[in-house]
Design an enzyme around this catalytic site. Sequence first.
Site, PDB file in Angstrom:
ATOM      1  N   GLU A 143      -6.761  25.910   2.338  1.00  0.00           N
ATOM      2  CA  GLU A 143      -5.995  24.692   2.584  1.00  0.00           C
ATOM      3  C   GLU A 143      -4.769  24.854   3.490  1.00  0.00           C
ATOM      4  O   GLU A 143      -3.639  24.569   3.100  1.00  0.00           O
ATOM      5  CB  GLU A 143      -5.592  24.058   1.245  1.00  0.00           C
ATOM      6  CG  GLU A 143      -6.805  23.600   0.459  1.00  0.00           C
ATOM      7  CD  GLU A 143      -6.475  22.826  -0.813  1.00  0.00           C
ATOM      8  OE1 GLU A 143      -5.292  22.780  -1.211  1.00  0.00           O
ATOM      9  OE2 GLU A 143      -7.418  22.271  -1.414  1.00  0.00           O
ATOM     10  N   GLU A 263     -14.369  22.661  -1.773  1.00  0.00           N
ATOM     11  CA  GLU A 263     -13.780  22.133  -2.999  1.00  0.00           C
ATOM     12  C   GLU A 263     -13.925  20.618  -3.028  1.00  0.00           C
ATOM     13  O   GLU A 263     -13.654  19.942  -2.027  1.00  0.00           O
ATOM     14  CB  GLU A 263     -12.278  22.460  -3.106  1.00  0.00           C
ATOM     15  CG  GLU A 263     -11.938  23.917  -3.318  1.00  0.00           C
ATOM     16  CD  GLU A 263     -10.424  24.110  -3.500  1.00  0.00           C
ATOM     17  OE1 GLU A 263      -9.720  23.126  -3.824  1.00  0.00           O
ATOM     18  OE2 GLU A 263      -9.956  25.241  -3.304  1.00  0.00           O
TER      19      GLU A 263
END
Length: 452
Positions: A143, A263
Amino acid sequence: MRIAGINWFGFETGNYVVHGLWSRDYKSMIDQMKSLGYNTIRLPYSDDILKSSTVPNSIDFSSGKNADLQGLNSLQVMDRIVAYAGQDGLKVILDRHRPDSGGQSALWYTAAVPESTWIADLKALAARYEGQDAVIGIDLHNEPHDPACWGCGDAATDWRLAAQRAGNAVLSVNPELLIFVEGVQTFNGVSGWWGGNLMGVGQYPVQLDVANRVVYSAHDYATSVAQQSWFSDPTFPDNMPGVWDKYWGYIFKQNIAPVWVGEFGTTLASTVDQKWLAALVSYLRPTSTYGADSFHWTFWSWNPNSGDTGGILKDDWATVDTVKDGYLASVKAPLFPSTGTGDGGGGDGGGSTAACSAAYTVSSDWGSGFNAEVKVTNTGTGAISSWKVSWAFGGSQQVTNIWNASYTQSGATVTAVNADHNGSVPAGGSVSFGFGAAPGGGGVPSVTCTAV
């Protein structure tokens, strides 16, 4: 093959090992993942585990649990998990989640963990698992977000350039690995989820020295994680495919590169979240229709202790959230070939016999209903491609729902057939399915199993 898996976190935390080993044996955990039809484990880690002095904590060794992990450091425990996953027919993607166990970082480096350490550690892991084909790739950094950019040309913040540097370093020591590259938060003033914005790929693709190694990775979440403008659009959830197309779906649809949703998760507490997950699973393309010509994915998370999403397991670290798991049934995929420690004979020589057995266990019975699990074991000498299990209830019981199988019921007789993702079972291997029925009190019937 389609990556259809689960995130099992913990190596990136101060426990320095996957969570849940305080209550379960790691092999039983991986066996359960396999029985549910997940074929890949994404393992988040921090660079702390590359230090030989880092030892795991919160592992229960009582009653023989995790016995072969005693005395091992964190990397050695990871070795055992990777090896057992491979024996079970699961693959592993290593995810550099954090520079250290203290928390996430926007960029791939910090003052304490410079880029040189990040790359050295990635190379060390790539070399460590060279020749271990259970490990299929490395997610370079979890991320990236503002101030990380994509294509801006600033070596200090351009994540696309950093991914090229790191990806080529990994491939220089292990050219077989896939290089998973997440997005950023903002591109050309348009923001999305951390790591979920891959709008820049069309103009600025990641270019590596080894062809066909880049897999782009997006993260996508529901309102249980954070609110986004598209959730309150009056056309929701019909607007979502367009949102996903814009941020990352176009990469797959235009055949630029494979796309892996590394995810996605939700508590499913709100109606919005339920509609979001149903829409996303449909967008990811059902395996029965598209096979491996699909988006790849790993659900967040196996762990129940993910605060904003919960997990596939409930808080006891054993019971499956069958509603959440059920949403994913259409996009699960077959297991990979096992890397088990068989005799290596290769093939069955034409003399194998197809046979199976089934063990029926009542997991809970509350009078008005019950849940049961059936474990199917290949007792033949070669792999089987499908199986069928039959039994007759002793009373008026009716199946009300089933997972990891389909069924028909005629009177008291029930016949369950494998799902798309768990029909193939190697010799000696096992898969499981479960069901709910009502009323309870039916006892355990005799069960027959037929293999093909």
